[in-house]
Design a protein around this motif. Structure first.
Motif, short mmCIF file in Angstrom:
data_model
loop_
_atom_site.label_atom_id
_atom_site.label_comp_id
_atom_site.label_asym_id
_atom_site.label_seq_id
_atom_site.Cartn_x
_atom_site.Cartn_y
_atom_site.Cartn_z
N ASN A 182 -7.20 33.28 -18.53
CA ASN A 182 -7.41 34.84 -17.92
C ASN A 182 -8.93 34.99 -18.22
O ASN A 182 -9.06 36.31 -18.63
CB ASN A 182 -6.45 35.51 -18.32
CG ASN A 182 -6.28 35.90 -19.85
OD1 ASN A 182 -6.96 35.00 -20.75
ND2 ASN A 182 -5.47 36.98 -20.19
N ALA A 183 -9.94 34.39 -18.53
CA ALA A 183 -11.29 34.44 -18.81
C ALA A 183 -12.20 35.33 -17.64
O ALA A 183 -11.70 34.98 -16.35
CB ALA A 183 -11.94 33.32 -19.29
N LYS A 184 -12.97 35.90 -18.05
CA LYS A 184 -13.41 37.14 -17.04
C LYS A 184 -14.62 36.27 -16.42
O LYS A 184 -14.68 36.87 -15.23
CB LYS A 184 -14.16 38.49 -17.68
CG LYS A 184 -15.09 37.95 -18.79
CD LYS A 184 -15.64 39.30 -19.28
CE LYS A 184 -16.53 39.08 -20.20
NZ LYS A 184 -17.85 39.07 -20.83
N ASP A 185 -15.17 35.39 -16.82
CA ASP A 185 -15.99 34.66 -16.18
C ASP A 185 -16.12 33.08 -16.62
O ASP A 185 -15.58 32.76 -17.74
CB ASP A 185 -17.55 35.19 -16.24
CG ASP A 185 -17.93 35.54 -17.63
OD1 ASP A 185 -17.67 34.61 -18.74
OD2 ASP A 185 -18.61 36.37 -18.02
N LEU A 186 -16.78 32.27 -16.16
CA LEU A 186 -17.07 30.79 -16.46
C LEU A 186 -17.50 30.53 -18.00
O LEU A 186 -16.84 29.77 -18.66
CB LEU A 186 -17.91 30.17 -15.38
CG LEU A 186 -17.66 28.70 -15.16
CD1 LEU A 186 -16.42 28.00 -15.28
CD2 LEU A 186 -18.60 28.16 -14.31
N ALA A 187 -18.48 31.43 -18.22
CA ALA A 187 -19.11 31.44 -19.51
C ALA A 187 -17.88 31.57 -20.60
O ALA A 187 -17.87 30.63 -21.61
CB ALA A 187 -20.23 32.34 -19.94
N ALA A 188 -17.44 32.53 -20.16
CA ALA A 188 -16.01 32.95 -21.43
C ALA A 188 -15.03 31.46 -21.46
O ALA A 188 -14.69 31.28 -22.34
CB ALA A 188 -15.36 34.04 -20.95
N ALA A 189 -14.73 31.18 -20.45
CA ALA A 189 -13.75 30.02 -20.26
C ALA A 189 -14.39 28.78 -21.11
O ALA A 189 -13.74 28.27 -21.71
CB ALA A 189 -13.46 29.57 -18.81
N ARG A 190 -15.62 28.74 -20.71
CA ARG A 190 -16.41 27.38 -21.31
C ARG A 190 -16.33 27.57 -22.93
O ARG A 190 -16.39 26.63 -23.73
CB ARG A 190 -17.67 27.13 -20.91
CG ARG A 190 -18.52 26.00 -21.49
CD ARG A 190 -20.02 25.86 -20.84
NE ARG A 190 -19.81 25.58 -19.16
CZ ARG A 190 -20.30 26.90 -18.38
NH1 ARG A 190 -20.71 27.86 -18.97
NH2 ARG A 190 -20.36 26.62 -17.29
N GLN A 191 -16.48 28.92 -23.35
CA GLN A 191 -16.81 29.16 -24.82
C GLN A 191 -15.43 29.12 -25.54
O GLN A 191 -15.41 29.21 -26.77
CB GLN A 191 -17.66 30.28 -25.04
CG GLN A 191 -19.00 30.18 -24.61
CD GLN A 191 -19.76 31.35 -24.61
OE1 GLN A 191 -19.31 32.35 -24.65
NE2 GLN A 191 -21.11 31.18 -24.08
N ALA A 192 -14.28 29.05 -24.67
CA ALA A 192 -12.93 29.24 -25.45
C ALA A 192 -12.92 28.03 -26.52
O ALA A 192 -13.46 27.09 -26.35
CB ALA A 192 -11.94 29.20 -24.49
N ALA A 193 -12.19 28.50 -27.81
CA ALA A 193 -12.12 27.30 -28.71
C ALA A 193 -11.05 26.16 -28.01
O ALA A 193 -10.16 26.48 -27.29
CB ALA A 193 -11.36 27.95 -29.77
#
Length: 141
Positions: free
Chosen positions: A107-118
Motif C-alpha cells: 500500500n505504498a503511496k508511490d513507486l519510490a516508497a515501494a522501492r525504498q521499503a525494507a
C-alpha cells in the motif's frame, strides 16, 4: 495531412516501453502456480495475478536484489491504484515448491516508497515476511 502523420509517427516511435516489458522474468517464476495456502496465481513478465483477490501490474524488476515493483490494479478490493513491492527467493530442497514471495509492502503511496521499503529477510523465510513466512509457490501442472 502529412504533418499529422509525421507527428503521429514521431509520438509512436518516441513512446517508452515500461522497464518490466523490456525484461523477462526467469522461466521458473512465470506461468501458473498455487501457493501453500491454496491460492492460484498466473504470473507473466507484466502481471502478477492472485486469481480472485488481486492483480498487480509489474513496473520494474530488480534481478540483483530479487524484487518486483508493481502497481495494484484499480479494481483490487483493497489498496487499488497503490504500489507494491514483491520480494522473492528461489528454494532448493523444498520440492514441489520452487520459490517463495513476500508482499513486503502493498500500500505504498508511490513507486519510490515501494522501492525504498525494507527488504524481506530471506535468511529466515519462515518469518522473514513481516513476521510471517514467504508464500511458497509450486507450478500447476
Amino acid at each position: 495531412m502529412y504533418r499529422f502523420l509525421f507527428l503521429a509517427l514521431c509520438i509512436a516511435s518516441c513512446a517508452t516501453v515500461p522497464k518490466a516489458a523490456r525484461q523477462r522474468l526467469p522461466e521458473w517464476m512465470t506461468g501458473a502456480f498455487t501457493d501453500d495456502y491454496g491460492i492460484r496465481y498466473t504470473i507473466s513478465d507484466s502481471l502478477f495475478v492472485m486469481n480472485g483477490p488481486a492483480r498487480y501490474r509489474i513496473l520494474e524488476w530488480n534481478e540483483k536484489e530479487q524484487y518486483l515493483l508493481a502497481q495494484n490494479d484499480p479494481a483490487n478490493k483493497t489498496d487499488g491504484g497503490l504500489f507494491t513491492r514483491i520480494d522473492y527467493m528461489p528454494f532448493r530442497g523444498m520440492e514441489p515448491y520452487l520459490w517463495g514471495y513476500c508482499l513486503t509492502v502493498f500500500n505504498a503511496k508511490d513507486l519510490a516508497a515501494a522501492r525504498q521499503a525494507a527488504a524481506a529477510d530471506r535468511a529466515a523465510p519462515r518469518k522473514g515476511c513481516n513476521g510471517y513466512p514467504f508464500s511458497r509457490m509450486k507450478r500447476v501442472e
